[in-house]
Write an enzyme that holds these catalytic residues in place. Structure first.
Site, PDB file in Angstrom:
ATOM      1  N   HIS A 272       0.823  -1.200   0.000  1.00 33.97           N
ATOM      2  CA  HIS A 272       0.000   0.000   0.000  1.00 33.97           C
ATOM      3  C   HIS A 272       0.871   1.270   0.000  1.00 33.97           C
ATOM      4  O   HIS A 272       1.545   1.550   0.983  1.00 33.97           O
ATOM      5  CB  HIS A 272      -0.879  -0.035   1.261  1.00 33.97           C
ATOM      6  CG  HIS A 272      -1.900   1.029   1.329  1.00 33.97           C
ATOM      7  ND1 HIS A 272      -2.107   1.787   2.445  1.00 33.97           N
ATOM      8  CD2 HIS A 272      -2.795   1.463   0.421  1.00 33.97           C
ATOM      9  CE1 HIS A 272      -3.081   2.643   2.229  1.00 33.97           C
ATOM     10  NE2 HIS A 272      -3.522   2.464   1.009  1.00 33.97           N
TER      11      HIS A 272
ATOM     12  N   HIS B  64      -0.614  10.413  -2.594  1.00 33.97           N
ATOM     13  CA  HIS B  64      -1.932  10.047  -2.073  1.00 33.97           C
ATOM     14  C   HIS B  64      -2.858  11.249  -1.996  1.00 33.97           C
ATOM     15  O   HIS B  64      -3.961  11.252  -2.537  1.00 33.97           O
ATOM     16  CB  HIS B  64      -1.820   9.377  -0.697  1.00 33.97           C
ATOM     17  CG  HIS B  64      -3.169   9.025  -0.155  1.00 33.97           C
ATOM     18  ND1 HIS B  64      -3.895   9.882   0.644  1.00 33.97           N
ATOM     19  CD2 HIS B  64      -3.951   7.940  -0.353  1.00 33.97           C
ATOM     20  CE1 HIS B  64      -5.060   9.325   0.927  1.00 33.97           C
ATOM     21  NE2 HIS B  64      -5.119   8.146   0.341  1.00 33.97           N
TER      22      HIS B  64
END
Ligand code: G3P
Ligand code: CA
Length: 277
Positions: A39, A81
């Site tokens: 991730h 992100h």
């Protein structure tokens, strides 16, 4: 005449052999076991979405690198992100208001640890170029409605790589994933389900699985029944989670196809599942 036919047959055979041999060089992930997705890279060990985190994930034998993509002011596919640079760099502002050259000036490692100072923001192109022959990619389009044309740009780029590496494009925006699927059906797409929408009706599941190879959930907001319902429709399930082993064992019991976690060596310590070693 017979000799001539045999000669032609031999030529065709040699071409087929070369073709198959060539394809065997690809680094497609073989989905026979639960897959391990890093991730934002191995983001518990290195600054998220940087080359350091991705290298660490590959070293720890992740099957896929998960990452997030935005568009800069000058239309470059930027890996980060958040839509702002504030949390992970020494700068401030929105990605969409900065050029690639301006973004490249920033430090994307120091906020994680001094030893990572000097890490820079990278583009999706740079990520694929660096790792396409080593690992698969799970590429998330962040708020694609804010970036008109991002689907076309991503598809145009991954066209050069999907034959060599497993690539999945994902987003919380199902319409955007439908668009990617229409643009390039050879690429697998995944729809991320927001925790507030995790009770999916049969009709909605039918719609989503008609084009999405994966339906992905936060592990805390999925049930075995939902996983079974996705599987019955021929699609797969990835769940994301951090390092809570209880949740992972729950995910394993539910029979999900893979886990997206911040520490890529965990929960699968076994070798990565590549067709070609
Ligand atoms: O891949 C799943 C996960 O990345 C979705 O959430 O906020 O970490 O991008 P987020
Ligand atoms: Ca993500």
């Amino acid at each position: 005449m017979r000799k001539h036919s045999l000669f032609c047959l031999a030529i065709v055979g040699a071409c087929l052999f070369l073709l198959v041999g060539y394809n065997d060089q690809s680094k497609k992930v073989h989905h026979s076991k639960m897959i391990s997705v890093a991730h934002r890279g191995a983001s518990s060990l290195a600054p998220e979405n940087t080359l350091a985190a991705f290298h660490k994930a590959v070293e720890l034998r992740a099957d896929y690198l998960e990452t997030d993509v935005h568009l800069s002011k000058d239309g470059e596919l930027i890996i980060m992100h958040d839509d702002k640079i504030d949390r992970t760099t020494n700068g401030s502002g929105y990605i969409k208001e900065m050029t690639l050259a301006e973004l490249k000036e920033l430090d994307a490692g120091g906020t994680f640890g001094r030893e990572f100072e000097g890490e820079s923001i990278i583009t999706l192109n740079e990520l694929l170029e660096e790792f396409y022959d080593q690992v698969g990619f799970l590429i998330e389009l962040k708020n694609p409605k804010n970036y008109p044309g991002i689907e076309e740009k991503v598809v145009e780029l991954v066209k050069d790589y999907y034959e060599f590496s497993s690539i999945i494009i994902q987003s919380f925006d199902a319409d955007s994933m439908m668009k990617v699927h229409t643009l390039l059906p050879e690429i697998e797409v995944a729809v991320l389900i927001h925790p507030s929408e995790s009770l999916l009706s049969a009709k909605r599941l039918d719609e989503l699985t008609s084009f999405a190879s994966y339906i992905n959930f936060n592990v805390s907001f999925v049930s075995k029944r939902t996983v079974d319902n996705v599987h019955k429709r021929g699609s797969k399930v990835l769940v994301w989670s951090k390092k809570d082993k209880r949740l992972v064992s729950k995910a394993q019991k539910f029979g999900v196809d893979g886990i997206i976690s911040d520490f890529s060596a965990w929960p699968t310590d076994e070798p990565i599942y590549l067709v070609q070693e």
